[in-house]
Scaffold this active site. Structure first.
Site, short mmCIF file in Angstrom:
data_model
loop_
_atom_site.label_atom_id
_atom_site.label_comp_id
_atom_site.label_asym_id
_atom_site.label_seq_id
_atom_site.Cartn_x
_atom_site.Cartn_y
_atom_site.Cartn_z
N GLU A 103 -0.66 -8.89 -1.33
CA GLU A 103 -1.23 -8.45 -0.13
C GLU A 103 -2.30 -7.56 -0.35
O GLU A 103 -2.48 -6.47 0.03
CB GLU A 103 -0.04 -7.65 0.88
CG GLU A 103 -0.57 -7.37 2.19
CD GLU A 103 0.53 -6.67 3.02
OE1 GLU A 103 1.41 -7.64 3.70
OE2 GLU A 103 0.70 -5.48 2.96
N GLU B 29 -1.97 5.11 3.29
CA GLU B 29 -1.93 3.77 2.80
C GLU B 29 -3.34 3.14 2.45
O GLU B 29 -3.55 2.19 1.40
CB GLU B 29 -1.35 2.75 3.70
CG GLU B 29 0.35 2.99 3.90
CD GLU B 29 0.55 4.06 4.88
OE1 GLU B 29 1.67 4.51 5.16
OE2 GLU B 29 -0.17 4.84 5.41
N HIS C 196 5.57 4.46 14.19
CA HIS C 196 6.14 5.25 13.15
C HIS C 196 5.14 6.02 12.33
O HIS C 196 5.59 6.75 11.59
CB HIS C 196 7.08 4.52 12.27
CG HIS C 196 6.08 3.37 11.53
ND1 HIS C 196 5.65 2.30 11.85
CD2 HIS C 196 5.76 3.54 10.18
CE1 HIS C 196 5.17 1.59 10.80
NE2 HIS C 196 4.98 2.52 10.00
N ASP D 218 0.75 -1.19 -0.11
CA ASP D 218 -0.11 0.17 -0.13
C ASP D 218 0.89 1.23 0.02
O ASP D 218 0.47 2.39 0.38
CB ASP D 218 -0.75 -0.19 1.29
CG ASP D 218 -0.03 -0.50 2.58
OD1 ASP D 218 1.03 -0.23 2.34
OD2 ASP D 218 -0.69 -0.79 3.31
N ARG E 81 2.12 8.36 10.69
CA ARG E 81 2.00 9.79 10.73
C ARG E 81 0.98 10.13 11.88
O ARG E 81 1.24 11.04 12.44
CB ARG E 81 1.61 10.13 9.31
CG ARG E 81 2.78 10.61 8.28
CD ARG E 81 2.24 10.89 6.85
NE ARG E 81 3.30 11.09 6.19
CZ ARG E 81 3.76 10.20 5.31
NH1 ARG E 81 3.37 9.25 5.21
NH2 ARG E 81 4.89 10.42 4.35
N HIS F 176 12.24 5.63 15.01
CA HIS F 176 12.25 6.26 13.41
C HIS F 176 12.96 7.51 13.68
O HIS F 176 13.37 8.05 14.46
CB HIS F 176 10.67 6.59 13.19
CG HIS F 176 10.47 6.75 11.66
ND1 HIS F 176 10.65 7.99 11.04
CD2 HIS F 176 9.92 6.02 10.86
CE1 HIS F 176 10.63 7.84 9.75
NE2 HIS F 176 9.90 6.64 9.78
#
Length: 366
Positions: free
Chosen positions: A116, A130, A207, A94, A209, A240
């Site tokens: 996937e 995503e 990690h 994605d 957003r 990260h």
């Protein structure tokens, strides 16, 4: 038959490497086009699996937003696709690289296989971008390689033809089994390297957003409260590189001694640290898939998940990001719940996903 594998991030590389080798093994001309959407992390995985890209677009630059990334990717990927005249394109997951790979395939009227496929949260802003990417790829794809029954049902509910959906499992399990079989001594050396081989610790990764800033701080506050009450436990946190992530971690965990903060890990190192963990707390999709194969209960630090199979199988709990929820679920894992979660079966595959994908393409070639 000439097949392009287009990807650009570390998770994609992990999940595409077994497919690359399977295609080679059955005589398909597989070309690897990496976008470089991740830099160092991507190349660490390519080196581990000894995959040498045929093309490396090195797309990333400082301060690049999604619009610029997408537009530059379209131009660069399109040039390679036109030059090579691929018969088929495979994309995974994605990411923006996956979406652009599929889009360019469509523009050039080349069939696209989506590895996937069928993961959904139902909210195009969670995770962002995503969820939108995977839905857009679905509209383009010629075939949907769905990891689980749930993913297949999602696609059927959206109107996709059942003949274009193949349940395969997830290639991440293929990769994990390969590492456990071929790199077991390396895994133990890595635990010693980070001085965790004799410690009881919780592994944490965050990690996404949507978790930057306040949500991450809330989670860390809940974790700190619990660990301050449990003196035998350590926290291992591969952070990260994003400054916003590091600022939140340092702000909340300042003065707390039983923390092991480290830079992002190479794939092999991360598998080693997962393997030694008491349990895992994460907002990563891939970790939710890998952890059950290692017998590790997982607390998912998100409000939604496109991987409900882990929740239904009992290997993971979706707990959100409030400090209270985090603390309460950590308390629950002190009891029988830990044993129940650690012994649950992995719903994501048996290590033969790449073989199924390869068989489909082999039969298509005839």
């Amino acid at each position: 038959m000439k097949v392009a594998l287009i990807f650009g991030t570390r998770p994609e590389a992990i999940k595409m490497a077994p497919v690359f080798y399977q295609l080679k093994n059955i005589g398909i001309d597989a070309k690897v086009l990496v976008t470089g959407q991740h830099k160092e992390m991507l190349y660490q995985v390519l080196d581990l699996f000894e995959v040498k890209p045929d093309y490396d677009l090195e797309i990333m630059k400082q301060g690049q937003d999604l619009s610029e990334l997408t537009s530059r990717l379209i131009q660069k990927v399109d040039k390679v696709v036109k030059d090579e005249k691929f018969d088929y394109i495979l994309v995974q997951g994605d990411t923006t690289s996956a979406f652009v790979g599929a889009l360019v395939g469509y523009y050039n009227q080349i069939p696209v296989g989506h590895i996937e496929a069928g993961l959904r949260t139902g909210d195009i802003f969670s995770p962002f971008p995503e969820e939108a990417n995977r839905k857009l790829i679905g509209n383009i794809a010629d075939i949907h390689f769905a990891p689980t029954v749930v993913n297949s049902k999602n696609l059927l509910q959206e109107g996709y033809c059942s003949s274009k959906i193949i349940e395969t499992g997830n290639t991440v399990i293929d990769a994990l089994y390969w590492v456990k079989q071929n790199k077991s001594s390396d895994l133990e050396k890595i635990k010693e390297k980070y001085n965790i081989h004799n410690k009881k610790y919780i592994l944490m990764t965050m990690h996404r957003r949507e978790n930057w800033g306040k949500p991450m701080e809330n989670v860390l506050q809940g974790v700190r409260k619990y660990l301050e009450e449990n003196k035998d436990l350590y926290l291992v946190f591969p952070m990260h590189l994003n400054p916003l992530v590091r600022e939140s971690v340092n702000k909340v965990l300042e003065g707390f001694e039983r923390k092991i903060l480290i830079d992002p890990l190479e794939y092999l190192e991360f598998i080693a640290i997962m393997d030694g963990a008491h349990y895992i707390m994460t907002d990563s999709g891939g970790v939710q898939e890998e952890a059950p194969s290692l017998g590790k209960p997982t607390l998912v630090l998100r409000d939604t998940t496109e991987r409900p199979e882990a929740i239904e199988a009992g290997t993971a709990k979706l707990i959100g990001t409030s400090a209270g929820n985090v603390y309460n679920y950590m308390k629950l894992l002190e009891g029988n719940l830990y044993q129940e979660m650690s012994k649950a079966n992995n719903p994501y595959g048996d290590g033969k996903t790449s073989e199924r994908i390869g068989n489909y393409l082999k039969n298509r070639r005839k």
